[in-house]
Design an enzyme around this catalytic site. Structure first.
Site, PDB file in Angstrom:
ATOM      1  N   GLY A   1      -2.580 -13.642   4.850  1.00 51.89           N
ATOM      2  CA  GLY A   1      -2.360 -15.217   4.942  1.00 51.89           C
ATOM      3  C   GLY A   1      -1.131 -15.838   5.420  1.00 51.89           C
ATOM      4  O   GLY A   1      -0.636 -15.407   5.861  1.00 51.89           O
TER       5      GLY A   1
ATOM      6  N   ASP B   1       6.600  -4.805  -7.202  1.00 50.93           N
ATOM      7  CA  ASP B   1       6.478  -6.192  -7.612  1.00 50.93           C
ATOM      8  C   ASP B   1       7.051  -7.135  -7.277  1.00 50.93           C
ATOM      9  O   ASP B   1       8.679  -6.484  -8.380  1.00 50.93           O
ATOM     10  CB  ASP B   1       5.952  -5.933  -8.766  1.00 50.93           C
ATOM     11  CG  ASP B   1       5.119  -7.215  -9.338  1.00 50.93           C
ATOM     12  OD1 ASP B   1       5.741  -8.371  -9.288  1.00 50.93           O
ATOM     13  OD2 ASP B   1       4.376  -7.146 -10.490  1.00 50.93           O
TER      14      ASP B   1
ATOM     15  N   ASN C   1       8.807 -15.782   0.366  1.00 51.10           N
ATOM     16  CA  ASN C   1       7.568 -16.851   0.555  1.00 51.10           C
ATOM     17  C   ASN C   1       6.557 -16.420  -0.854  1.00 51.10           C
ATOM     18  O   ASN C   1       5.367 -16.597  -0.846  1.00 51.10           O
ATOM     19  CB  ASN C   1       6.948 -15.593   1.701  1.00 51.10           C
ATOM     20  CG  ASN C   1       4.749 -16.436   1.765  1.00 51.10           C
ATOM     21  OD1 ASN C   1       4.573 -17.186   2.023  1.00 51.10           O
ATOM     22  ND2 ASN C   1       3.811 -15.298   1.434  1.00 51.10           N
ATOM     23  N   ALA C   2       6.427 -15.050  -1.123  1.00 51.46           N
ATOM     24  CA  ALA C   2       5.126 -15.138  -2.447  1.00 51.46           C
ATOM     25  C   ALA C   2       5.963 -15.901  -3.907  1.00 51.46           C
ATOM     26  O   ALA C   2       6.574 -16.615  -4.000  1.00 51.46           O
ATOM     27  CB  ALA C   2       6.087 -13.922  -3.331  1.00 51.46           C
TER      28      ALA C   2
ATOM     29  N   LEU D   1      -1.810 -29.749 -18.424  1.00 48.98           N
ATOM     30  CA  LEU D   1      -0.448 -28.924 -20.046  1.00 48.98           C
ATOM     31  C   LEU D   1      -1.318 -28.695 -20.773  1.00 48.98           C
ATOM     32  O   LEU D   1      -0.115 -27.462 -21.753  1.00 48.98           O
ATOM     33  CB  LEU D   1       1.351 -29.753 -19.413  1.00 48.98           C
ATOM     34  CG  LEU D   1       1.828 -29.602 -20.128  1.00 48.98           C
ATOM     35  CD1 LEU D   1       2.306 -28.225 -19.905  1.00 48.98           C
ATOM     36  CD2 LEU D   1       2.996 -30.543 -20.641  1.00 48.98           C
TER      37      LEU D   1
ATOM     38  N   ASN E   1      -3.514 -27.492 -22.156  1.00 46.55           N
ATOM     39  CA  ASN E   1      -4.633 -26.304 -22.156  1.00 46.55           C
ATOM     40  C   ASN E   1      -3.839 -24.983 -21.246  1.00 46.55           C
ATOM     41  O   ASN E   1      -4.607 -24.422 -21.366  1.00 46.55           O
ATOM     42  CB  ASN E   1      -5.522 -26.337 -21.252  1.00 46.55           C
ATOM     43  CG  ASN E   1      -6.496 -27.995 -22.016  1.00 46.55           C
ATOM     44  OD1 ASN E   1      -6.728 -28.231 -22.880  1.00 46.55           O
ATOM     45  ND2 ASN E   1      -7.280 -28.426 -21.208  1.00 46.55           N
TER      46      ASN E   1
ATOM     47  N   TYR F   1       3.797 -24.698 -11.721  1.00 44.85           N
ATOM     48  CA  TYR F   1       3.542 -24.853 -10.103  1.00 44.85           C
ATOM     49  C   TYR F   1       4.570 -26.178  -9.488  1.00 44.85           C
ATOM     50  O   TYR F   1       5.553 -24.965  -8.769  1.00 44.85           O
ATOM     51  CB  TYR F   1       2.276 -25.731  -9.187  1.00 44.85           C
ATOM     52  CG  TYR F   1       2.731 -24.703  -7.906  1.00 44.85           C
ATOM     53  CD1 TYR F   1       2.395 -23.356  -7.110  1.00 44.85           C
ATOM     54  CD2 TYR F   1       2.425 -25.620  -7.237  1.00 44.85           C
ATOM     55  CE1 TYR F   1       2.898 -23.216  -6.073  1.00 44.85           C
ATOM     56  CE2 TYR F   1       2.198 -25.195  -5.558  1.00 44.85           C
ATOM     57  CZ  TYR F   1       2.481 -23.750  -5.205  1.00 44.85           C
ATOM     58  OH  TYR F   1       2.687 -23.481  -3.727  1.00 44.85           O
TER      59      TYR F   1
END
Length: 476
Positions: free
Chosen positions: A249, A292, A319-320, A328, A330, A382
């Protein structure tokens, strides 16, 4: 991913039907450039320039245009024409003087520049209005508009600050009016004594590498202390760059673009991404680091990898990132923690390890998002993480100025990736249209911008967030 409306613009029958029936025109396919940087990015394009009056950067602007390969047209001002004449003699690019408000027959300028760096009062907006009122209709398809503005500081008088901010609003609105033809408009604030840092910024904004950036302010300052040479081609030769989340990507596009301009790239991603990461490493002759980023030892693993290179570390691209979208009420604790850990906490942990070994004149670029600026339903985790990235950039930038390190972020909007391809068709269709350019961006749009921000010429920009969103309707 293909946008069917853009594909329709290539069909002459559809074009005729659209015109005959008076239907809204489909979006213009943007002119883009993902080839190696060139010495003359303006490529014989017509550049129409006007000013309120001669300013401190007139000579600098003249040299930028002619050295970049542009053909200058100057609204009738003998003193300014003479400055451009002196700059253009050695390049065979003498300016043409035109009467204000008029253009030679069939001239469709690709670039419009207005230097307003000496504006002081609201009445100074009138020449700006007159210039664009007269010439905006003639701007070429996928053209560029740039307005130069004085930087606003604590010492700026109230009238100048008022007028400069008014000009930013003017630019944002104009960007919405010209987006239908694939054209962009941006405003550049130039601090006192920062005109020597203007050239790389203009070369980028006026090129086809900035196709998805519009309605944005950039601030050029002298904060970053650097005496590094500024090459116009292969700007990253001899540098080592780390790109996290680089296997696919946007991350893969960033790695390719940075490598294309000469950098040795460390491709970092999870072990599960070994196949695409391996293919990318073979393609760009990069180094692989399977790790990771959320593990406590991630920073040490990167240090060990860098220790095995010859050049140290010049560039870090954070970038990760992941999404775990839920309303919120749920959202499970795991979804909250995972996003904050990958997108934000990992940056802080890794950066703490890497900063001491970064070379002077380095570059740190982070991936934020328009969601971090404006918020988005179902993305509290996010949005929090990406807003935190903006805070990280703002907080770190001032602490590394004396090392010549510039720290910036980009905030992509709707970008056509494998992830967005999984969005339901109707939602995807609407998301593409919610910006000035009426279409989604590409990973290359993000990659070209980040490559510029990683280059030596970006030393006039630090602590900033540059939106790559086509002038999205949401956000600032």
């Amino acid at each position: 991913m293909n946008d069917y409306l853009i594909q329709l613009t290539k069909n002459p029958i559809i074009q005729k039907l659209t015109n005959a029936m008076g239907l809204p025109k489909p979006p213009i396919e943007l002119y883009r450039n993902n080839h190696p940087w060139e010495d003359r990015p303006l490529n014989d394009q017509s550049v129409l320039i006007s000013q309120i009056q001669q300013t401190a950067i007139t000579r600098t602007l003249a040299e930028i245009v002619v050295k970049g390969g542009g053909n200058p047209f100057i609204e009738n001002d003998d003193a300014i024409v003479e400055i451009f004449n002196q700059a253009g003699k050695g390049y065979g690019r003498l300016p043409q003087s035109i009467i204000k408000g008029e253009l030679p027959d069939k001239l469709s300028p690709k670039i419009l520049i207005f230097d307003a760096t000496n504006l002081q009062k609201p009445e100074d907006l009138n020449p700006v209005y007159s210039f664009f009122h007269s010439h905006l209709r003639s701007l070429a398809i996928c053209g560029r508009v740039v307005i130069l503005n004085p930087e606003i500081t604590d010492q700026t008088d109230v009238s100048t600050a008022t007028t400069a901010r008014a000009l930013e609003g003017f630019t944002r609105a104009m960007a919405r009016e010209i987006g239908f033809k694939g054209a962009t408009a941006n405003i550049v604030y130039v601090a006192p004594d920062a005109q020597s840092r203007l050239e790389p910024v203009l070369r980028f904004l006026l090129s086809e590498r900035s196709s998805y950036i519009t309605g944005q302010p950039l601030h050029i300052s002298t904060q970053v202390i650097s005496d590094e040479a500024i090459p116009k081609t292969r700007p990253l030769d001899g540098k080592t760059a780390l790109v996290t989340g680089a296997a696919q990507g946007i991350g893969a596009a960033i790695a390719r673009a940075i490598a294309r301009e000469g950098a040795r790239v460390i491709i970092m991603d999870r072990p599960s991404e070994d196949i695409p990461a391996g293919k990318l490493a073979a393609e760009i002759q990069g180094d692989l680091l399977f790790c990771d980023i959320t593990t406590p030892s991630a920073g040490d693993q990167i240090l060990e990898m860098v220790a095995n290179t010859d050049n140290g570390l010049d560039i870090v691209v954070h970038n990760a990132g992941i999404t775990r979208d839920k309303l919120l009420v749920n959202m499970k604790p795991d979804a909250w923690d995972q996003v904050l850990d990958v997108n934000l906490r990992a940056i802080l942990r890794v950066n703490e390890k890497l900063l001491p070994i970064m070379k002077n004149n380095g570059r740190i670029v982070c991936l934020s998002s328009v969601s971090g600026i404006a918020g988005n339903r179902g993305q509290t985790n996010y949005a929090a993480s990406k807003a935190g990235v903006i805070g990280f950039v703002s907080g770190l930038a001032s602490k590394v100025l004396d090392r010549g390190i510039a720290v910036n972020a980009v905030a992509p909007g709707f970008i056509e990736t494998q992830m967005t391809a999984r969005i339901p068709f109707a939602t995807r269709l609407v998301a593409r249209r919610l910006n000035n350019l009426n279409q989604g961006g590409t990973p290359d749009d993000v990659a070209e911008t980040i490559t510029f921000l990683c280059s030596p010429g970006a030393f006039g920009l630090t602590g900033q967030v540059l939106r790559i969103c086509g002038g999205a309707i949401i956000g600032a």
